[in-house]
Design a protein around this motif. Sequence first.
Motif, PDB file in Angstrom:
ATOM      1  N   CYS A  57       0.781   0.290   3.964  1.00  0.00           N
ATOM      2  CA  CYS A  57       2.248   0.276   3.842  1.00  0.00           C
ATOM      3  C   CYS A  57       2.921   1.325   4.714  1.00  0.00           C
ATOM      4  CB  CYS A  57       2.662   0.571   2.406  1.00  0.00           C
ATOM      5  SG  CYS A  57       2.315  -0.681   1.201  1.00  0.00           S
ATOM      6  N   SER A  68       5.883  -0.696  -5.818  1.00  0.00           N
ATOM      7  CA  SER A  68       6.834  -1.105  -6.856  1.00  0.00           C
ATOM      8  C   SER A  68       6.093  -1.832  -7.965  1.00  0.00           C
ATOM      9  CB  SER A  68       7.934  -1.992  -6.266  1.00  0.00           C
ATOM     10  OG  SER A  68       7.398  -3.199  -5.760  1.00  0.00           O
ATOM     11  N   GLU A  90      -1.410  -6.591   5.098  1.00  0.00           N
ATOM     12  CA  GLU A  90      -0.015  -6.936   4.848  1.00  0.00           C
ATOM     13  C   GLU A  90       0.142  -8.445   4.881  1.00  0.00           C
ATOM     14  OE1 GLU A  90       3.386  -4.725   6.846  1.00  0.00           O
ATOM     15  OE2 GLU A  90       3.351  -6.649   7.923  1.00  0.00           O
ATOM     16  N   SER A  97      11.047  -4.561   1.109  1.00  0.00           N
ATOM     17  CA  SER A  97       9.933  -4.912   0.222  1.00  0.00           C
ATOM     18  C   SER A  97       8.791  -5.536   0.995  1.00  0.00           C
ATOM     19  CB  SER A  97      10.406  -5.890  -0.853  1.00  0.00           C
ATOM     20  OG  SER A  97      11.419  -5.309  -1.651  1.00  0.00           O
ATOM     21  N   VAL A  99       4.472  -7.327   0.445  1.00  0.00           N
ATOM     22  CA  VAL A  99       3.357  -7.770  -0.383  1.00  0.00           C
ATOM     23  C   VAL A  99       2.075  -7.558   0.415  1.00  0.00           C
ATOM     24  CG1 VAL A  99       2.283  -9.731  -1.569  1.00  0.00           C
ATOM     25  CG2 VAL A  99       4.778  -9.489  -1.568  1.00  0.00           C
ATOM     26  N   ARG A 115      -3.393  -6.984  -5.654  1.00  0.00           N
ATOM     27  CA  ARG A 115      -2.156  -7.346  -4.954  1.00  0.00           C
ATOM     28  C   ARG A 115      -1.122  -6.279  -5.250  1.00  0.00           C
ATOM     29  NH1 ARG A 115       0.655 -12.898  -3.523  1.00  0.00           N
ATOM     30  NH2 ARG A 115      -0.791 -12.544  -1.814  1.00  0.00           N
ATOM     31  N   ARG A 117       2.785  -4.628  -4.432  1.00  0.00           N
ATOM     32  CA  ARG A 117       4.153  -4.881  -3.991  1.00  0.00           C
ATOM     33  C   ARG A 117       4.767  -3.533  -3.609  1.00  0.00           C
ATOM     34  NH1 ARG A 117       2.417  -7.349  -8.096  1.00  0.00           N
ATOM     35  NH2 ARG A 117       3.429  -6.085  -9.696  1.00  0.00           N
ATOM     36  N   SER A 118       5.340  -3.471  -2.427  1.00  0.00           N
ATOM     37  CA  SER A 118       5.845  -2.194  -1.904  1.00  0.00           C
ATOM     38  C   SER A 118       7.358  -2.192  -1.803  1.00  0.00           C
ATOM     39  CB  SER A 118       5.253  -1.925  -0.519  1.00  0.00           C
ATOM     40  OG  SER A 118       5.777  -2.844   0.420  1.00  0.00           O
ATOM     41  N   ARG A 119       7.890  -0.974  -1.711  1.00  0.00           N
ATOM     42  CA  ARG A 119       9.311  -0.779  -1.493  1.00  0.00           C
ATOM     43  C   ARG A 119       9.483   0.448  -0.614  1.00  0.00           C
ATOM     44  NH1 ARG A 119      13.911  -3.803  -1.819  1.00  0.00           N
ATOM     45  NH2 ARG A 119      15.646  -2.556  -2.514  1.00  0.00           N
TER      46      ARG A 119
END
Length: 125
Positions: A57, A68, A90, A97, A99, A115, A117-119
């Motif tokens: 990320c 997140s 990625e 955001s 995934v 899995r 989830r990023s922010r």
Amino acid sequence: MFEADRASKNLGMRLVRADLGIAVVEMAVGPLMVNGHGIAHGGFVFTLADTAFACACNVDGRGVTVASGADVTFVAPAREGDLLVATAVERTVFGRSGVYDVTVRRGEEVIAEFRGRSRTLPNRG
């Protein structure tokens, strides 16, 4: 980011690769990582995957990117002495955001699928 990650380094993790949208991190399962069933505690496997996710990320310099949310499916047990390798890829980025999928392996055997989830946090300059 990994250079300043004391938690991951203290668990013996090593960043093998970090390129745009991908990261590979490895960790040997130590004696203090084994649970009462004699297998690697899932929290350590999750932490390895989470570290690879964080590296993937943050490799592009968009800013500080955090998790997140994340979930993991444990596929097979790992044992003391196993070398685990987590590969984060990625899948998509939309706005701030993203995934990412992470596969944790012992050799060719899949140990876990993660899995994340990023922010990306807004700049506060």
